[in-house]
Design an enzyme around this catalytic site. Structure first.
Site, PDB file in Angstrom:
ATOM      1  N   ASN A  72       0.839  -1.201   0.000  1.00  0.00           N
ATOM      2  CA  ASN A  72       0.000   0.000   0.000  1.00  0.00           C
ATOM      3  C   ASN A  72       0.878   1.257   0.000  1.00  0.00           C
ATOM      4  OD1 ASN A  72      -2.746   1.120   0.348  1.00  0.00           O
ATOM      5  ND2 ASN A  72      -2.034   1.790   2.369  1.00  0.00           N
ATOM      6  N   HIS A  85      -5.027   9.892  -1.864  1.00  0.00           N
ATOM      7  CA  HIS A  85      -5.291  11.140  -1.129  1.00  0.00           C
ATOM      8  C   HIS A  85      -5.075  12.298  -2.112  1.00  0.00           C
ATOM      9  CE1 HIS A  85      -5.540   9.244   2.791  1.00  0.00           C
ATOM     10  NE2 HIS A  85      -4.412   8.600   2.566  1.00  0.00           N
ATOM     11  N   GLU A 107      -7.501   4.490   0.510  1.00  0.00           N
ATOM     12  CA  GLU A 107      -7.629   5.591   1.487  1.00  0.00           C
ATOM     13  C   GLU A 107      -8.166   6.850   0.811  1.00  0.00           C
ATOM     14  OE1 GLU A 107      -4.002   6.164   3.711  1.00  0.00           O
ATOM     15  OE2 GLU A 107      -3.623   4.016   3.893  1.00  0.00           O
ATOM     16  N   ASP A 112      -9.609  10.141  -0.392  1.00  0.00           N
ATOM     17  CA  ASP A 112     -10.246  11.407  -0.013  1.00  0.00           C
ATOM     18  C   ASP A 112      -9.812  12.453  -1.025  1.00  0.00           C
ATOM     19  OD1 ASP A 112      -7.634  11.947   1.012  1.00  0.00           O
ATOM     20  OD2 ASP A 112      -8.292  11.733   3.086  1.00  0.00           O
TER      21      ASP A 112
END
Ligand code: G3I
Length: 304
Positions: A169, A205, A234, A236
């Site tokens: 990741n 992100h 993750e 956003d």
């Protein structure tokens, strides 16, 4: 379908969120969590500092609260993260060499064994490559134990939990660049040499300085072509209104266009739950209302 999870499931995918254990007593938070999501990632509770604050003494109470909540409500769990340069307990930060290597292997083995059979996928190694144009490994105490620390962690995780998918990741690897090229070369090498790796996580992100890359889908596809699943882990995106909504839709469409892009996780539920100190990067506002980004995400999932 009318929820993120059910809409993603129409194409066989999951839709997840990061969860913080101390928010499981917040009724608004839990209401949205249980209604919308089918995968959960503990935001901090499975990290090394949380699970082994003293060497050899493991504490799972907060992580267990999340795992138990997820399983009781039919959600799966992404484990995050077994080996990482950040959020190490102080005792590990002070180790080096073979002592640190042994401690890392023991940590991976203990945590993956404790959760054996309960984790859909583990982020075995997190953020091991440097930013910028070098394509080098990130300097860290783990890296200084020897370049093979990543494959050693993957082999230990496989031995401890043979059924969990094992992921690498990272962030700033979402488009094609020197950093993602280096991760690509590592995955290619692992597949060639039989090092156990099943998936690559793209944190995603995004903000104005780091927007959704034009070649996002192409990058996901080239990793998938190596024979691994790809996951958006993750997500956003800073912004608001229709611009933010369009960006979320682009991310969803890119994933849906790649058959081995098997799921999307957003890094929190409401804007006020985000790790970003200020800003509005998530799908629900601070009161738990659906934002335009939510509607765009749902619509994109339903048109897949
Ligand atoms: O738990 C302590 C608390 O006891 C203390 O009083 C308080 C005071 O600072 O800190 C609390 O710990 C904080 C922790 O979040 C829990 O809230 C840490 O300071 C804070 O640094 C930590 O931030 C987390 C960050 O990782 C740490 O690297 C964020 O919540 C979390 O969202 C973020 O997640 C990372 C992923 O793991 C990896 N990829 C990037 C992503 C965003 O940074």
């Amino acid at each position: 379908a009318t929820t993120l999870g059910a809409s993603a499931a129409q194409t066989g995918r999951y839709f997840g969120t990061a969860v913080a254990a101390n928010k499981l007593s917040d009724a608004t938070y839990v209401g949205i969590l249980n209604r919308e999501f089918t995968m959960v990632t503990p935001e901090n509770e499975m990290k090394w500092d949380a699970t082994e604050p003293t060497q050899g003494q493991f504490t799972y109470a907060n992580a267990d609260r999340i795992v138990n909540h997820a399983r009781a409500n039919g959600m799966r769990v992404r484990g995050h993260a077994l080996a990482w340069h950040s959020q190490q307990p102080g005792w590990a930060q002070n180790l080096s060499g073979t002592a640190l290597r042994s401690a890392m292997v023991n940590h991976v083995t203990q945590v993956a064994t404790y959760y054996r059979g309960k984790i859909y996928a583990w982020d075995v190694v997190n953020e091991a490559f440097a930013d910028g144009g070098t394509g080098a490994r990130r300097d860290s105490n783990l890296q200084r134990t020897g370049n093979d620390w990543i494959e050693v962690a993957f082999r230990a995780a496989r031995a401890a939990d043979p059924t969990a998918k094992l992921c690498y990741n990272d962030y700033n690897t979402d488009g094609q660049n020197a950093k993602s090229n280096a991760v690509y070369a590592m995955v290619q090498d692992f597949k060639a040499r039989g090092v156990p790796i099943d998936c690559v996580g793209f944190q995603s992100h995004f903000n104005s300085a780091s927007p959704v890359p034009a070649d996002y889908q192409a990058n996901l596809q080239r990793f998938a072509n190596l024979g691994v699943d790809v996951q958006i882990t993750e997500l956003d995106i800073e912004g608001s209104g229709s611009a933010q909504a369009d960006n979320y839709a682009r991310v969803v469409r890119a994933c849906l266009a790649v058959s081995r892009c098997i799921g999307i996780t957003v890094w929190g539920i409401r804007d006020t739950d985000s790790w970003r100190a200020s800003g509005t990067p998530l799908l629900f506002d601070g009161s738990g209302n659906k934002k335009p980004a939510y509607t765009a995400t749902l619509d994109a999932l339903n048109s897949g």
